[in-house]
Write a protein that holds these residues in place. Structure first.
Motif, PDB file in Angstrom:
ATOM      1  N   UNK A 136      -2.412  -8.265 -13.421  1.00  9.09           N
ATOM      2  CA  UNK A 136      -2.120  -7.162 -12.509  1.00  9.09           C
ATOM      3  C   UNK A 136      -3.292  -6.200 -12.481  1.00  9.09           C
ATOM      4  N   UNK A 137      -4.333  -6.588 -11.772  1.00  8.07           N
ATOM      5  CA  UNK A 137      -5.544  -5.766 -11.674  1.00  8.07           C
ATOM      6  C   UNK A 137      -6.292  -6.190 -10.428  1.00  8.07           C
ATOM      7  N   UNK A 157     -14.606   6.210  -4.731  1.00  3.53           N
ATOM      8  CA  UNK A 157     -13.715   5.756  -5.793  1.00  3.53           C
ATOM      9  C   UNK A 157     -14.015   4.303  -6.106  1.00  3.53           C
ATOM     10  N   UNK A 158     -13.879   3.883  -7.355  1.00  3.39           N
ATOM     11  CA  UNK A 158     -14.065   2.465  -7.690  1.00  3.39           C
ATOM     12  C   UNK A 158     -12.903   1.632  -7.129  1.00  3.39           C
ATOM     13  N   UNK A 159     -13.198   0.426  -6.742  1.00  2.00           N
ATOM     14  CA  UNK A 159     -12.176  -0.431  -6.139  1.00  2.00           C
ATOM     15  C   UNK A 159     -11.049  -0.756  -7.118  1.00  2.00           C
ATOM     16  N   UNK A 160     -11.286  -0.629  -8.398  1.00  2.00           N
ATOM     17  CA  UNK A 160     -10.237  -0.924  -9.381  1.00  2.00           C
ATOM     18  C   UNK A 160      -9.037  -0.014  -9.215  1.00  2.00           C
ATOM     19  N   UNK A 161      -9.251   1.197  -8.687  1.00  8.14           N
ATOM     20  CA  UNK A 161      -8.133   2.119  -8.478  1.00  8.14           C
ATOM     21  C   UNK A 161      -7.324   1.769  -7.227  1.00  8.14           C
ATOM     22  N   UNK A 162      -7.899   0.982  -6.370  1.00  6.40           N
ATOM     23  CA  UNK A 162      -7.214   0.655  -5.128  1.00  6.40           C
ATOM     24  C   UNK A 162      -6.032  -0.280  -5.353  1.00  6.40           C
ATOM     25  N   UNK A 163      -6.114  -1.166  -6.345  1.00  3.47           N
ATOM     26  CA  UNK A 163      -5.020  -2.121  -6.563  1.00  3.47           C
ATOM     27  C   UNK A 163      -3.722  -1.396  -6.908  1.00  3.47           C
ATOM     28  N   UNK A 164      -3.775  -0.473  -7.857  1.00  6.64           N
ATOM     29  CA  UNK A 164      -2.567   0.269  -8.241  1.00  6.64           C
ATOM     30  C   UNK A 164      -2.014   1.048  -7.066  1.00  6.64           C
ATOM     31  N   UNK A 181     -12.923 -22.678  -3.379  1.00  7.09           N
ATOM     32  CA  UNK A 181     -13.508 -21.629  -4.209  1.00  7.09           C
ATOM     33  C   UNK A 181     -12.802 -21.675  -5.561  1.00  7.09           C
ATOM     34  N   UNK A 182     -13.509 -22.045  -6.601  1.00  6.62           N
ATOM     35  CA  UNK A 182     -12.938 -22.150  -7.938  1.00  6.62           C
ATOM     36  C   UNK A 182     -13.044 -20.796  -8.633  1.00  6.62           C
ATOM     37  N   UNK A 183     -12.113 -20.527  -9.548  1.00  7.31           N
ATOM     38  CA  UNK A 183     -12.002 -19.196 -10.137  1.00  7.31           C
ATOM     39  C   UNK A 183     -11.871 -19.304 -11.648  1.00  7.31           C
ATOM     40  N   UNK A 184     -12.194 -18.201 -12.300  1.00  9.34           N
ATOM     41  CA  UNK A 184     -11.881 -18.059 -13.724  1.00  9.34           C
ATOM     42  C   UNK A 184     -10.474 -17.496 -13.849  1.00  9.34           C
ATOM     43  N   UNK A 185      -9.920 -17.547 -15.064  1.00 12.69           N
ATOM     44  CA  UNK A 185      -8.539 -17.147 -15.237  1.00 12.69           C
ATOM     45  C   UNK A 185      -8.326 -15.642 -15.096  1.00 12.69           C
ATOM     46  N   UNK A 186      -9.391 -14.841 -15.195  1.00 14.59           N
ATOM     47  CA  UNK A 186      -9.236 -13.409 -14.972  1.00 14.59           C
ATOM     48  C   UNK A 186      -9.398 -13.031 -13.499  1.00 14.59           C
ATOM     49  N   UNK A 187      -9.742 -14.003 -12.643  1.00 12.56           N
ATOM     50  CA  UNK A 187      -9.850 -13.751 -11.218  1.00 12.56           C
ATOM     51  C   UNK A 187     -11.116 -13.037 -10.808  1.00 12.56           C
TER      52      UNK A 187
END
Length: 662
Positions: free
Chosen positions: A133-134, A459-466, A146-152
């Motif tokens: 959830x991030x 603002x950093x994009x990390x705040x956009x998810x919440x 498109x292959x991904x790592x487990x943290x996305x």
């Protein structure tokens, strides 16, 4: 910006955090826009186990189906975080994985994790998160290549250009994120053939309508920058912009959007109204919200027409010479019906004061794009709305997808990453960056003085998810309130309809009672006015037989003055109603004018043989009739008073009387 609602409490359960590594066959969702769903369809499948439960590695692959009816949902687990996709590593040492047991967004369809709503709610499903959830790449909103790592956060491309979007859109405000290039800029793999193109990366921002099987900047729905030349590109038109970047560089992506436009309350067709059109389905043991993706507008597609003529160019007049090979038929000739005029093109609105800029290793490359196209859907034409209403009426009773002409709360500009031929990147949504931009990026890009207080404007994009998830839960709460209001209105209408039905039944019963009482009264009156019926003759009743006269009494005078000398023969008599009676008969009743002709039965002391049950009888000297034992004759019909046999019977009786007198 939508009003923020309280975030629901998350349940820490193994089903929400476990990450299995078991491979399973991939079965993508069926891409058919005419698929219909019955919201109350019965479904007998049992609840699928969570990834950490036994049996999770043997999920039966199946096509997406509609979720069961409400009373069957009690057997399904109630999750607050969706099941993690099944990760299959490319090899034992590779951190990149392909994801299976997952519904990828296809052309025309979009998927979002769903879960059972808390008990007591009207709507059975609600929006839930997916682990982790991030802010990261979206598991569903990317190309399977498109292959991904487990943290996305780590991405690896295969073959041609394939793209992926992050899991939270930007709808307003100023946002920043970084992308580290691990392999790009034309770098070749060690085992790659010499004639093979190297790895390349395109980075930028794109809307949901941008295709995932193409590079960023392919059309007007995305804006990107190329690693090979540093050019900016949109509508597939490269333009000079900045310097190229290669493996090991860090590219910063900045976007600035104006405040979200508020809808016009007096305009019910304003696309700014927030409305969601989605249907809950089950796909391989996981609930999803399935919805139609916004289609590409013909106005935006027309911008890709490179062969368009200038607007001020005059059309070439048609030739009047007939073709030697084409017949002048009505469908193809000049006399055919005129083709309908195409609908007028709608204006493509833009977002004022919006811009996109890129940084390479902390160095600003300047503004790449200004006045971006508005991400709200274009206003639907009046005839299109009419056709949609007619289709919805024709499909009454079934749940079928329909296009959404309004904002569904999930549109905006997403970070858009395109990889080619083995390119690798790693996302950094913040808040810690390798090359953080200045606090006021707009001042740097415009060349004006920066803020004195040195406050950060982005603002950093990390705040956009919440923030985005809170917006979705707020929409869920709004839909729940609307659903309760609609349910109350339906109940009220149902109660009113039941009351009307009961009233109609009561009136019908009263009317039937009145009709029944009136009919019974009419029958009773008719029975009272009818005459009394004659008694039925009993089996023991017998015909009247006159008693014989007592002996010694004189016989009455029958009225004859003298016996006739001779009686006429029967063959000399005339028959019929107009035949005259014999003279000896008329002379015997000369004194009784107007009286009917007497018969033997009406004469005292004489028994007639006509109409009697005695049959042939012997008349003795005293006039007594002695019955002879003979077979009874059948009852004859009543004789005509003018029947000649009546007179012959009478003569027979007279003859016997005269013989007795002699």
């Amino acid at each position: 910006m939508l009003v923020r609602g309280p975030s629901p409490a998350r349940e820490d359960s193994p089903a929400s955090t476990a990450i299995p590594l078991t491979a399973a066959p991939v079965h993508h969702a069926h891409n058919n826009k005419k698929r219909k769903h019955n919201a109350l369809a019965s479904h007998t499948a049992t609840a699928s186990p969570a990834p950490s439960e036994p049996g999770s590695s043997s999920l039966n692959p199946a096509e997406n189906v509609v979720l069961p009816s409400y009373h069957d949902l009690a057997t399904r687990p109630r999750l607050t975080i969706s099941r993690h996709p099944v990760f299959v590593p490319l090899d034992e040492r590779s951190p990149y994985n392909s994801t299976e047991q997952l519904a990828f967004n296809r052309i025309g369809f979009r998927y979002m994790p769903a879960g059972l709503a808390p008990p007591g709610t009207t709507l059975p499903f609600r929006t839930i998160e997916s682990a982790p959830a991030a802010s990261r790449v979206s598991w569903e909103d990317r190309s399977p290549f498109v292959k991904v790592t487990q943290d996305g956060l780590g991405l690896l491309g295969e073959k041609g250009f394939r793209s992926a979007r992050c899991n939270a859109p930007v709808r307003e405000g100023k946002w920043y994120m970084e992308v580290a290039i691990e392999c790009g800029g034309g770098e070749r793999q060690a085992d790659a053939p010499p004639n093979k193109e190297g790895a390349h990366v395109r980075l930028g921002w794109g809307r949901r309508e941008a295709p995932l099987n193409g590079p960023c900047g392919l059309d007007g729905y995305s804006y990107g920058v190329r690693d090979k030349t540093g050019e900016k590109v949109t509508l597939s038109r490269p333009r000079p912009y900045g310097r190229a970047f290669h493996s090991g560089d860090v590219v910063g992506m900045y976007i600035s959007l104006p405040p979200l436009r508020q809808p016009n309350k007096n305009d019910q067709h304003d696309p700014a109204h927030v409305h969601r059109e989605r249907i809950a389905i089950e796909f391989k043991g996981q609930e999803y919200f399935e919805s139609l993706e916004y289609p590409q507008s013909k106005e935006m597609i027309a911008l890709m027409d490179f062969s368009r003529k200038p607007a001020d160019s005059a059309p070439v007049p048609p030739s009047t010479k007939k073709s030697a090979t084409v017949k002048n038929v009505p469908e193809r000739g000049r006399g055919g019906p005129a083709k309908p005029e195409p609908p007028p093109s709608r204006a493509l609105p833009t977002l004022p004061d919006s811009n996109i800029a890129f940084f390479v290793n902390g160095e600003s490359q300047g503004v790449a794009f200004r006045d971006l196209y508005d991400f709200l859907p274009l206003r639907a034409a009046a005839n299109a709305r009419k056709v949609a209403r007619e289709k919805s009426r024709a499909r009454e009773g079934t749940r079928q997808h329909k296009e959404n002409p309004f904002d569904d709360g999930c549109i905006g500009y997403f970070p858009f990453i395109s990889l080619f031929n083995g390119a690798r990147v790693r996302l950094n949504p913040g808040p810690d960056f390798a090359f953080p931009p200045p606090p006021d990026v707009d001042a740097l890009l415009s060349g004006r003085a920066k803020n004195e207080d040195d406050t950060r404007t982005w603002r950093p994009l990390s705040e956009r998810y919440t923030e985005f998830m809170e917006e979705q839960w707020a929409l869920d709460a709004t839909e729940e309130v609307d659903a309760r209001v609609e349910a109350a209105q339906r109940d009220e209408l149902q109660r009113a309809e039941d009351a009307k039905k009961e009233k109609r039944e009561r009136k019908r019963t009263q009317a039937d009672s009145r009709k029944r009482a009136k009919r019974e009264a009419e029958l009773a009156a008719a029975a009272a006015a009818a005459p009394a019926p004659l008694p039925e003759p009993s089996a023991s009743a017998s015909y009247y037989v006159p008693k014989p006269e007592p002996e010694g009494e004189p016989k009455p005078d029958i009225g004859f003055t003298e016996p006739p000398a001779a009686l006429p023969m029967e063959e000399d008599m005339r028959f019929g109603p107009d035949a005259p009676l014999p003279a000896f008969v008329l002379s015997g009743f000369a004194g009784d004018e107007g009286s009917p002709v007497p018969t033997g039965a009406s004469t005292p002391g004489v028994q007639s043989g006509y109409g009697s049950e005695l049959g042939d009888a012997e008349i003795d000297a005293e006039g007594d009739a002695e019955e002879v034992d003979v077979e009874p004759e059948e009852e004859e019909e009543e004789e005509d008073p003018y029947d000649p046999y009546r007179a012959s019977n009478y003569r027979s009786a007279m003859r016997m009387e005269m013989e007795e007198d002699e």
